[in-house]
Enzyme design. Structure first.
Site, PDB file in Angstrom:
ATOM      1  N   LYS A 124      50.199  70.088  15.944  1.00 18.71           N
ATOM      2  CA  LYS A 124      50.445  68.677  15.623  1.00 18.71           C
ATOM      3  C   LYS A 124      50.875  68.599  14.169  1.00 18.71           C
ATOM      4  O   LYS A 124      50.511  69.460  13.364  1.00 18.71           O
ATOM      5  CB  LYS A 124      49.160  67.863  15.799  1.00 18.71           C
ATOM      6  CG  LYS A 124      49.402  66.401  16.070  1.00 18.71           C
ATOM      7  CD  LYS A 124      49.611  66.156  17.531  1.00 18.71           C
ATOM      8  CE  LYS A 124      50.036  64.743  17.819  1.00 18.71           C
ATOM      9  NZ  LYS A 124      49.992  64.479  19.269  1.00 18.71           N
ATOM     10  N   ASP A 164      55.366  61.247  18.277  1.00 15.48           N
ATOM     11  CA  ASP A 164      54.017  60.693  18.430  1.00 15.48           C
ATOM     12  C   ASP A 164      54.104  59.305  17.778  1.00 15.48           C
ATOM     13  O   ASP A 164      55.215  58.775  17.642  1.00 15.48           O
ATOM     14  CB  ASP A 164      52.979  61.606  17.739  1.00 15.48           C
ATOM     15  CG  ASP A 164      51.548  61.294  18.166  1.00 15.48           C
ATOM     16  OD1 ASP A 164      51.136  61.755  19.238  1.00 15.48           O
ATOM     17  OD2 ASP A 164      50.843  60.557  17.453  1.00 15.48           O
TER      18      ASP A 164
HETATM   19  N1  GLU Z   1      52.598  63.294  20.998  1.00 17.54           N
HETATM   20  C1  GLU Z   1      52.486  63.492  22.405  1.00 17.54           C
HETATM   21  C2  GLU Z   1      51.086  63.914  22.749  1.00 17.54           C
HETATM   22  O1  GLU Z   1      50.153  63.462  22.119  1.00 17.54           O
HETATM   23  C3  GLU Z   1      53.574  64.384  22.968  1.00 17.54           C
HETATM   24  C4  GLU Z   1      53.694  65.747  22.364  1.00 17.54           C
HETATM   25  C5  GLU Z   1      54.901  66.544  22.833  1.00 17.54           C
HETATM   26  O2  GLU Z   1      55.669  66.066  23.628  1.00 17.54           O
HETATM   27  O3  GLU Z   1      55.021  67.679  22.358  1.00 17.54           O
HETATM   28  O4  GLU Z   1      50.832  64.652  23.664  1.00 17.54           O
END
Ligand code: GLU
Length: 448
Positions: A124, A164
């Site tokens: 992340k 996100d």
């Molecule tokens: N931010 C999204 C999550 O919390 C998607 C992450 C992604 O697609 O890599 O899963």
């Protein structure tokens, strides 16, 4: 397992990282029993290794705003766990971003990605950059400056960021453009959530919300109930709430509330297609005000300042905005008003006390974000596959795979969460299923 001992040591090492400690605590509570049945995990110190990220990049972003002023932001990429595959997870741009927030999100992502059945590790990233009120040019300059720092540390087979909160298709476009310029690599698999004409997967923008509603549907059906005709309260009005509202309406439910930082918009007659389309304009405006919906649709949508969606009477609550957005008091109000289900679409949308309260109510069903919202990252995984094969699937193909993945996540929750009285503890189910996969992968790959 010495869960208490691990928590005490983690708190001492990372004081003040409240969101991260909260996320770890929830997982440790759930897995204690299975962990104790596997002494090999203890011997290899699996949990002690799992709660620390593989590595964290911290960097400074300097950019110039439209007035010619220099701005300084902090940014991070947390590469949490690669036991199952390349680091995978979104980027969050929000003024409250700090390391604790990104570590909690990276930790959750590791288990969520394991649940999808696809080979993706957890990561992340993000920045304390606040997109509210920024012009398109400012967003572009910030994204370019962000990628200028990050590009050496990511790649289609090492670390694949996506969107996100505060990062959607527009931002991914600017980030990807800069990546290609710097890396001189034109296979776009390094980021997911791309535009449809340059490697993005069909349905990725809708996928988190669609997947969440497929999962919610399974929850209700398993409980002998059905979604059609139910009233649903959503929070937020961003990409996730938009996808969830679209699918909820398609499946015959009635969305009676959306919200923003300024208050709640009650929609007694149920959200319409025009309102769902308008949610996109509201996000693109960067105003961050849900009141705009009531201004645009007077009569149909009623705005109340300072209130949350949880004050609106509904059958199903779907938190879809931000962590810890639903408190114990909100949970009590929902139950008092007759709500029977809460499926978290935001990551850790409910405070721990709210979850414990929901679970103490006979007949109430709570399902956690890492299972409910996994359709987003799962479709990112499908985007990676399409990019690697240089092909693109049709909407029907992607939707079928998404359906199948959400069904399988639900099955895993049932398998690992079934209680002696026949009820399903979805928190335990999701945590144990995710943990067993990551722990087994780590064990099999040795002490590294
Ligand atoms: N931010 C999204 C999550 O919390 C998607 C992450 C992604 O697609 O890599 O899963």
């Amino acid at each position: 397992m010495k869960a208490k001992k691990i928590m005490t040591s983690l708190k001492a090492k990372h004081p003040g990282e409240s969101e991260f400690l909260q996320a770890v605590q929830e997982v440790l509570e759930s897995i204690e029993e299975v962990y104790n049945q596997h002494p090999e995990f203890e011997k290899a110190k699996i949990v002690e290794r799992m709660v620390e990220p593989d590595r964290i990049y911290t960097f400074r972003i300097v950019w110039v705003d439209d007035k010619g002023q220099v701005n300084v932001n902090l940014a991070y990429r947390v590469q949490f766990n690669s036991a199952i595959g390349p680091y995978k997870g979104g980027l969050r741009f929000h003024k409250a971003v700090n390391l604790s927030m990104l570590k909690f999100l990276g930790f959750e992502q590791t288990f969520k990605n394991a649940l999808t059945t696809l080979p993706m590790g957890g990561g992340k990233g993000g920045s304390d950059f606040d997109p509210v009120g920024k012009s398109n040019d400012e967003i572009m300059r910030f994204c370019q400056a962000f990628m200028y720092e990050l590009w050496r540390n990511i790649g289609p087979d090492t670390d694949v960021p996506a969107g996100d909160v505060g990062v959607g298709g527009r931002e991914i476009g600017y980030l990807c453009g800069m990546y290609k310029k710097l890396a001189r690599e034109y296979n776009t698999g390094v980021l997911t959530g791309k535009g449809m004409t340059w490697g993005g997967s069909i349905l990725r923008p809708e996928a988190t919300g669609f997947g969440a509603l497929y999962f919610t549907n399974h929850v209700l059906e398993t409980n002998g109930d059905k979604l059609a005709g139910k009233t649903v309260a959503l929070s937020g009005f961003g990409n996730v709430a938009w996808g969830a509202a679209t699918k909820a309406k398609q499946l015959g439910a009635k969305v009676v509330a959306i919200s923003g930082p300024d208050g709640v918009c009650e929609i007694p007659g149920g959200i319409t297609d025009e309102m769902i389309d308008y949610m996109l304009d509201m996000r693109a405006s960067n105003r961050n005000k849900v009141e705009d919906m009531a201004t645009k649709f007077p009569g149909a949508a009623k705005f109340t300042a300072g209130k949350k969606s949880w004050s609106v009477k509904c059958d199903i609550a779907l938190p879809s905005a931000f962590q810890n957005e639903l408190s114990l008091a909100d949970a009590q109000e929902l139950v008092k008003n007759g709500t029977k289900y809460c499926c978290e679409i935001s990551n850790m949308g409910c405070q721990a006390e709210a979850i414990h309260f929901f679970q103490s109510q006979k007949g109430f069903i709570f399902a956690p974000g890492k299972a409910v919202n996994a359709g987003g990252v799962a479709t990112s995984g499908l985007e990676m596959t399409q990019n690697a094969e240089h092909i693109s699937w049709t909407p029907a193909e992607v939707d079928e795979r998404l359906h199948h993945i959400m069904e399988s996540i639900h099955e895993q929750c049932v398998k690992f969460g079934k209680q002696a009285d026949g009820t399903i503890d979805y928190v335990k189910g999701a945590n144990i299923a995710g943990f067993m996969k990551v722990a087994t992968a780590m064990l099999e790959q040795g002490i590294i």
